[in-house]
Design a protein around this motif. Structure first.
Motif, PDB file in Angstrom:
ATOM      1  N   GLY A   1       0.809  -1.216   0.000  1.00  0.00           N
ATOM      2  CA  GLY A   1       0.000   0.000   0.000  1.00  0.00           C
ATOM      3  C   GLY A   1       0.843   1.268   0.000  1.00  0.00           C
ATOM      4  O   GLY A   1       0.302   2.382  -0.013  1.00  0.00           O
TER       5      GLY A   1
ATOM      6  N   ARG B   1      -4.901   2.900   0.195  1.00  0.00           N
ATOM      7  CA  ARG B   1      -5.644   1.641   0.060  1.00  0.00           C
ATOM      8  C   ARG B   1      -6.946   1.931  -0.665  1.00  0.00           C
ATOM      9  O   ARG B   1      -7.480   3.035  -0.579  1.00  0.00           O
ATOM     10  N   ARG B   2      -7.386   0.927  -1.394  1.00  0.00           N
ATOM     11  CA  ARG B   2      -8.628   1.112  -2.140  1.00  0.00           C
ATOM     12  C   ARG B   2      -9.755   1.477  -1.193  1.00  0.00           C
ATOM     13  O   ARG B   2      -9.948   0.831  -0.166  1.00  0.00           O
TER      14      ARG B   2
ATOM     15  N   THR C   1       0.483   5.721   2.910  1.00  0.00           N
ATOM     16  CA  THR C   1      -0.147   4.525   2.367  1.00  0.00           C
ATOM     17  C   THR C   1      -1.424   4.912   1.622  1.00  0.00           C
ATOM     18  O   THR C   1      -2.051   5.928   1.928  1.00  0.00           O
TER      19      THR C   1
END
Ligand code: AHR
Length: 511
Positions: A421, A509-510, A507
């Protein structure tokens, strides 16, 4: 206060390609003080048992360098590698004509490769196709990579190294299009020689990858035609074509200098087009990728007197020891982001050079080693750029420059590692005003953990570690994420200082 505004959009599914770690390569040439009193200085307080400076190796690792090209550069085109192996007491000095310097041959193939191996740098070797040819090139591959039982491999073993070094990357000469090159050739002469030398080298070790010489710069009269001709001879044999480019501020034209990344971008596109034209004519499915094995800021026209004006010197003379400003560091950061944006086509690159010679690391003989301002954007990018380079879309105002025409004021590159990520974003503001950037991260929840920026100063360069420290203290700082960056569900807004380079990482993330 009103700011210039720009917009960047990124999405993890829109990718350029994987970031090859060899993109963070550098270069050690037998030139000036790159080797002697650079990486190697027996008697230095930090020298290891082999005479290599620990302080320099530690800085090189901190820089994040992954790969090192050796031994040149122009030097390689008159180098007899056999003179640099075997008992040091038997080695003879020779007059290197490329830099008009007496080379003592204290460091040669074995010393360099063993040092690189100990320190964890992948070597990239160059063979001499200037004054030498097929036989010497194949012999060097055998010396480095051959198993026991043949002449050159046995010589390596006799010299104390049983295991083959397994050098994978090989340059077929250096800048052979340049009239300054010892043994310079036209494209047909070089293309034929490179094809024969490369063929022999691969017969010795089929696992090696070959780099054929492209143009020394986009300004060469033969640019384009050179690439097409040499690839006509070598297309099926080689893996990469080389590119070299140095940038500098000329005639006080700051805007053009800040836009050097656009010049590099266009240069890459043109070399790729030239290579693809050869592939298309051959109806080949193979893609020749680019080894951008010399790039940097170098005050070549404004500070360097030229090789032919150098006096004959010995004992590691000071040659092209450019002192860098924060402006140079901003440009270096932007050039590296340009390379990331071509990750699909440029898997290999080398910042020229590593130490003392147009370098991020400087030393004093018998004294300290220090970081130039250019060290910081390189080290930060090498550390943060992981996974895949994203196909970043930038909507930026443009400016018209004298040398490069219309260029964007904001440039961006980003990487994302789908495994971890990890997200990194690299932004350059080339404008003399602050720019407010909306980074739209489509489909991604972003959490930033760190940020760094280099803001160009206007200070004229002066020598020495104190200067480097002063510039870095004034111009390199952590981004205050709480105060300077606003991260929402779909976008992050950041204000970039005038003439600055910024890295943001965290990071993603979806969502
Ligand atoms: O990096 C310095 C010199 O620049 C190299 O020897 C040569 O290849 C280029 O012209």
């Amino acid at each position: 206060m009103t700011h210039t505004r720009a917009r960047v959009a990124l999405h993890p599914d829109f990718r350029v390609g994987p970031v090859d770690r060899r993109l963070f390569g550098s270069f050690v040439e037998h030139l000036g003080r790159a080797v002697y009193t650079g990486i190697y200085e027996p008697g230095h307080t930090t020298a290891d048992e082999h005479g290599f400076r620990r302080d320099v190796a530690d800085l090189a690792r901190e820089l994040g360098v992954t790969m090192l090209r050796y031994p040149g550069g122009n030097f390689v085109s008159n180098y007899r590698w056999e003179d640099g192996v075997g008992p040091v007491a038997d080695r003879k000095p020779f007059l290197d004509l490329a830099w008009r310097t007496v080379e003592p041959n204290l460091v040669g193939t074995d010393e360099f490769l063993q040092w690189a191996e100990r320190e964890g740098f992948e070597p990239m070797m160059a063979v001499n196709l200037g004054t030498r040819g097929v036989e010497a090139a194949a012999a060097l591959v055998e010396y480095c990579n051959g198993e026991a039982g043949t002449r050159w491999a046995d010589l390596r073993i006799a010299n104390g190294r049983a295991e083959p070094y397994g050098v994978r990357l090989w340059c077929l000469g250096n800048e052979m299009d340049g009239p300054w090159q010892i043994g310079h050739k036209d494209a047909h002469e070089y293309g034929r020689l490179a094809a024969e030398a490369g063929k022999a080298m691969k017969l010795v070790d089929p696992s090696i990858s070959l780099v054929v010489c492209g143009s020394s710069s986009m300004q060469m009269d033969t640019f384009g035609e050179w690439e097409q001709t040499v690839l006509t001879y070598t297309y099926d044999l080689v893996d990469h074509i080389s590119m070299h480019a140095y940038y500098e501020e000329l005639d006080g034209d700051r805007a053009s200098f800040l836009a050097s990344g656009t010049a590099m971008d266009r240069f890459i596109d043109r070399v790729a087009a030239s290579a693809d034209a050869v592939g298309a004519r051959r109806r080949s499915d193979k893609t020749i990728t680019i080894s951008f094995d010399e790039w940097n800021v170098w005050y070549l026209e404004s500070r360097f007197p030229g090789e032919t004006n150098l006096p004959v010197q010995r004992d590691a003379p000071r040659i092209i020891e450019d002192v860098y400003s924060a402006l140079d560091a901003v440009v270096v950061g932007d050039l590296l982001a340009t390379l990331l944006n071509h990750a699909d086509r440029v898997p290999v690159a080398a910042l020229a050079q590593l130490v003392n010679v147009i370098a991020p690391i400087m030393t004093e003989p018998g004294g300290e080693a220090w970081r130039q301002p250019t060290f910081h954007p390189f080290a930060t990018t090498a550390r943060l750029a992981r996974g895949e380079a994203l196909d970043v879309r930038v909507d930026s105002p443009t400016t018209t420059t004298t040398r490069h025409g219309d260029v964007p004021l904001l440039t961006a590159a980003a990487t994302h590692d789908p495994e971890t990520g990890a997200l990194a974003l690299f932004l350059t503001n080339r404008s003399a005003e602050a720019v407010e950037v909306d980074v739209e991260h489509l489909g991604l929840g972003v959490e930033l953990a760190e940020g760094w920026r280099m803001v160009a100063d206007h200070e004229a360069a002066v020598e020495g570690p104190a200067h480097a420290r002063r510039v870095v203290d004034a111009c390199w700082s952590a981004v205050d994420l709480a105060a300077d960056v606003a991260t929402g569900a779909r976008a992050t807004t950041v204000t970039l200082a005038p003439e600055s380079w910024t890295a943001l990482a965290g990071t993603a993330r979806r969502a």
